[in-house]
Design a protein around this motif. Sequence first.
Motif, mmCIF file in Angstrom:
data_model
loop_
_atom_site.group_PDB
_atom_site.id
_atom_site.type_symbol
_atom_site.label_atom_id
_atom_site.label_comp_id
_atom_site.label_asym_id
_atom_site.label_seq_id
_atom_site.Cartn_x
_atom_site.Cartn_y
_atom_site.Cartn_z
ATOM 1 N N ILE A 173 1.109 -1.158 0.180
ATOM 2 C CA ILE A 173 -0.168 -0.200 0.082
ATOM 3 C C ILE A 173 0.666 1.414 -0.289
ATOM 4 O O ILE A 173 0.209 1.935 -0.583
ATOM 5 C CB ILE A 173 -0.855 -0.420 1.083
ATOM 6 N N GLN A 174 1.852 1.482 0.821
ATOM 7 C CA GLN A 174 2.953 2.393 0.888
ATOM 8 C C GLN A 174 3.104 2.654 -0.947
ATOM 9 O O GLN A 174 3.155 3.715 -0.862
ATOM 10 C CB GLN A 174 4.391 1.968 2.372
ATOM 11 N N GLU A 175 3.849 1.541 -1.214
ATOM 12 C CA GLU A 175 3.462 1.944 -2.871
ATOM 13 C C GLU A 175 3.281 2.717 -3.292
ATOM 14 O O GLU A 175 2.866 3.152 -4.493
ATOM 15 C CB GLU A 175 4.593 0.280 -3.307
ATOM 16 N N LEU A 176 1.641 1.944 -3.845
ATOM 17 C CA LEU A 176 1.004 2.414 -3.947
ATOM 18 C C LEU A 176 0.183 4.157 -3.582
ATOM 19 O O LEU A 176 0.207 4.644 -4.707
ATOM 20 C CB LEU A 176 -0.395 1.559 -4.211
ATOM 21 N N GLU A 177 0.497 3.959 -2.947
ATOM 22 C CA GLU A 177 0.403 5.635 -2.195
ATOM 23 C C GLU A 177 1.538 6.456 -2.853
ATOM 24 O O GLU A 177 0.666 7.852 -3.399
ATOM 25 C CB GLU A 177 0.577 5.656 -0.452
ATOM 26 N N LEU A 178 1.969 6.117 -2.739
ATOM 27 C CA LEU A 178 3.894 6.857 -2.854
ATOM 28 C C LEU A 178 2.933 7.161 -4.486
ATOM 29 O O LEU A 178 3.252 8.480 -5.254
ATOM 30 C CB LEU A 178 5.006 6.270 -3.414
ATOM 31 N N GLN A 179 2.857 5.925 -5.644
ATOM 32 C CA GLN A 179 3.010 6.429 -6.835
ATOM 33 C C GLN A 179 1.285 7.464 -7.322
ATOM 34 O O GLN A 179 1.444 8.213 -7.590
ATOM 35 C CB GLN A 179 2.015 5.126 -7.610
ATOM 36 N N LYS A 180 0.400 7.514 -6.426
ATOM 37 C CA LYS A 180 -0.237 8.328 -6.208
ATOM 38 C C LYS A 180 -0.630 9.683 -5.583
ATOM 39 O O LYS A 180 -0.538 10.322 -6.455
ATOM 40 C CB LYS A 180 -2.070 7.621 -5.089
ATOM 41 N N MET A 181 0.890 9.366 -4.782
ATOM 42 C CA MET A 181 0.938 11.229 -4.545
ATOM 43 C C MET A 181 1.808 11.811 -5.650
ATOM 44 O O MET A 181 1.676 13.510 -6.061
ATOM 45 C CB MET A 181 2.076 11.625 -3.866
ATOM 46 N N ARG A 182 2.171 11.273 -6.411
ATOM 47 C CA ARG A 182 3.860 11.280 -7.614
ATOM 48 C C ARG A 182 2.645 12.081 -8.273
ATOM 49 O O ARG A 182 3.068 13.447 -9.206
ATOM 50 C CB ARG A 182 4.259 10.891 -7.865
ATOM 51 N N ASP A 183 1.572 10.979 -8.807
ATOM 52 C CA ASP A 183 0.642 11.198 -10.010
ATOM 53 C C ASP A 183 -0.274 13.013 -9.561
ATOM 54 O O ASP A 183 -0.409 13.731 -10.761
ATOM 55 C CB ASP A 183 -0.451 10.481 -10.384
ATOM 56 N N TYR A 184 -0.714 13.192 -8.670
ATOM 57 C CA TYR A 184 -1.230 14.358 -7.764
ATOM 58 C C TYR A 184 -0.443 15.695 -8.059
ATOM 59 O O TYR A 184 -1.256 16.528 -8.789
ATOM 60 C CB TYR A 184 -2.323 13.714 -6.383
ATOM 61 N N ARG A 185 0.676 15.198 -7.895
ATOM 62 C CA ARG A 185 1.126 16.936 -8.134
ATOM 63 C C ARG A 185 1.656 16.837 -9.366
ATOM 64 O O ARG A 185 1.354 17.648 -9.689
ATOM 65 C CB ARG A 185 2.802 15.808 -7.312
ATOM 66 N N LYS A 186 1.994 15.656 -10.127
ATOM 67 C CA LYS A 186 2.114 16.114 -11.546
ATOM 68 C C LYS A 186 1.265 16.458 -12.296
ATOM 69 O O LYS A 186 1.097 17.482 -13.049
ATOM 70 C CB LYS A 186 2.131 14.746 -12.119
ATOM 71 N N GLU A 187 0.324 16.238 -11.989
ATOM 72 C CA GLU A 187 -1.165 16.808 -12.687
ATOM 73 C C GLU A 187 -1.960 18.471 -11.925
ATOM 74 O O GLU A 187 -2.518 19.393 -12.543
ATOM 75 C CB GLU A 187 -2.611 15.992 -12.566
ATOM 76 N N ASN A 188 -1.397 18.461 -10.390
ATOM 77 C CA ASN A 188 -2.164 19.724 -9.967
ATOM 78 C C ASN A 188 -0.867 20.315 -9.125
ATOM 79 O O ASN A 188 -1.629 21.716 -8.731
ATOM 80 C CB ASN A 188 -2.782 18.906 -8.522
ATOM 81 N N ASN A 189 0.194 19.354 -9.417
ATOM 82 C CA ASN A 189 1.637 20.649 -8.424
ATOM 83 C C ASN A 189 0.978 21.122 -7.469
ATOM 84 O O ASN A 189 1.550 22.159 -6.676
ATOM 85 C CB ASN A 189 1.330 22.124 -9.237
ATOM 86 N N THR A 190 0.694 20.076 -6.108
ATOM 87 C CA THR A 190 0.033 20.417 -4.753
ATOM 88 C C THR A 190 0.036 19.191 -4.432
ATOM 89 O O THR A 190 -0.058 18.451 -5.469
ATOM 90 C CB THR A 190 -0.963 20.814 -4.720
ATOM 91 N N CYS A 191 0.488 18.672 -3.075
ATOM 92 C CA CYS A 191 0.130 17.498 -2.306
ATOM 93 C C CYS A 191 -1.040 17.226 -2.494
ATOM 94 O O CYS A 191 -1.873 17.994 -1.616
ATOM 95 C CB CYS A 191 0.632 18.330 -1.296
ATOM 96 N N LEU A 192 -1.132 15.819 -2.269
ATOM 97 C CA LEU A 192 -2.764 14.768 -2.563
ATOM 98 C C LEU A 192 -2.914 14.948 -1.182
ATOM 99 O O LEU A 192 -4.581 15.388 -0.658
ATOM 100 C CB LEU A 192 -2.444 13.480 -2.863
ATOM 101 N N TYR A 193 -2.684 15.153 0.113
ATOM 102 C CA TYR A 193 -2.392 14.875 1.116
ATOM 103 C C TYR A 193 -2.895 16.186 1.674
ATOM 104 O O TYR A 193 -4.279 16.634 2.543
ATOM 105 C CB TYR A 193 -2.178 14.243 1.913
ATOM 106 N N GLU A 194 -2.199 17.222 1.345
ATOM 107 C CA GLU A 194 -2.293 19.086 1.610
ATOM 108 C C GLU A 194 -3.742 19.164 1.029
ATOM 109 O O GLU A 194 -4.794 19.479 1.639
ATOM 110 C CB GLU A 194 -1.765 19.522 1.811
ATOM 111 N N ASP A 195 -3.993 18.953 -0.203
ATOM 112 C CA ASP A 195 -5.340 19.018 -0.332
ATOM 113 C C ASP A 195 -6.584 18.465 0.050
ATOM 114 O O ASP A 195 -7.416 18.505 0.577
ATOM 115 C CB ASP A 195 -5.119 19.034 -1.761
ATOM 116 N N ALA A 196 -6.068 16.982 0.406
ATOM 117 C CA ALA A 196 -7.374 16.347 1.176
ATOM 118 C C ALA A 196 -8.354 16.798 2.070
ATOM 119 O O ALA A 196 -9.135 17.240 2.879
ATOM 120 C CB ALA A 196 -6.793 14.939 1.503
#
Length: 323
Positions: A173-196
């Motif tokens: 799951i940590q590996e999956l989460e990291l990928q999500k965070m990276r993809d989100y940053r690429k698209e939005n230029n912000t941190c997924l968890y801070e936006d959450a």
Amino acid sequence: MDELESEIRTDYRTGYYSVIVPGREHRPVELEMEDEGAKNLKDCPFERDTVDRKNLEIMHVNEPWTSMVIRNKFPELNGSTPLEYGKGFFSYISGYGYNEVLIETPDHFEKFEDMDIKKSLEWINTLIEREEDLYSRNYIKHVMVFKNYGASGGASIGHSHTQIIAWPETLGIQELELQKMRDYRKENNTCLYEDAVKKESERILFETDSVAAIAPYGSRFAGESMILPKRHVNYLMELNEQEKEDLVEGLKTIIRTNVKMFGRQSYNFVIHESKTEEEYHMHIEIYPRLSNLAGIELGQSVFVNTTVPEEYAKKFRETKLSV
Ligand SMILES: [Zn+2]
Ligand SMILES: [Zn+2]
């Protein structure tokens, strides 16, 4: 595979990992429920005199014996070095790593959520001390901290404790989460968890200046929550004093409120963090164990959650006020 060494195998059907652990049949018998631990006080391996008598390996002790870290007698990871990576159809990593147990209190009956602030800060500072040591060792890429409480939570000993496992890779799951965070940053230029934290308003359990607790929108489990620093922090060692205090007090508030809402229940919490990945936003996930995994969960990894996260959050806010 050496007869006594564990192995991290990749399931060729899904890519999921399993730690194959030989020789675990000698593990202590599981408790019916944590409070049954009281009956086992005499045999409790986490009493100071038992630790001394059995000559368990002590990794760290806060004198005068307020809490202590010992090497886990029943490790999941015990492989030898150098690391071995098996490639091909049957792929694996040798099960190298370290398993330790933080005995949180000398009091057999004291619960994690009832510890005072001084003890709670000692708890988190001891974890930081152990992480620093474990991360400095060869081959260690990820240190995982978690707590099992109660029989359904997988705890085999009633005396309050936290487990630390140092892994040769960041997996699952940590590996999956990291990928999500990276993809989100690429698209939005912000941190997924801070936006959450900004977007989850309806599902915020509580917040302070430095931390927020949320019942995530797509929670897998009834009463699932997470608490996180608002600042972008990768792992425990980077927390400042205020964040540490707010995190441990918040974690205890979540557990106490869940007990009030659901009754005394088994639970797990897991600290998700990464020393090596700057993109990773650390957080602690809490899972009350209110139901068992069934066919849909096991067969499809799709989770059935019968408590709407926003309703849990609403009830939590009402209940918390009266705790
Ligand atoms: Zn004990
Ligand atoms: Zn962040």
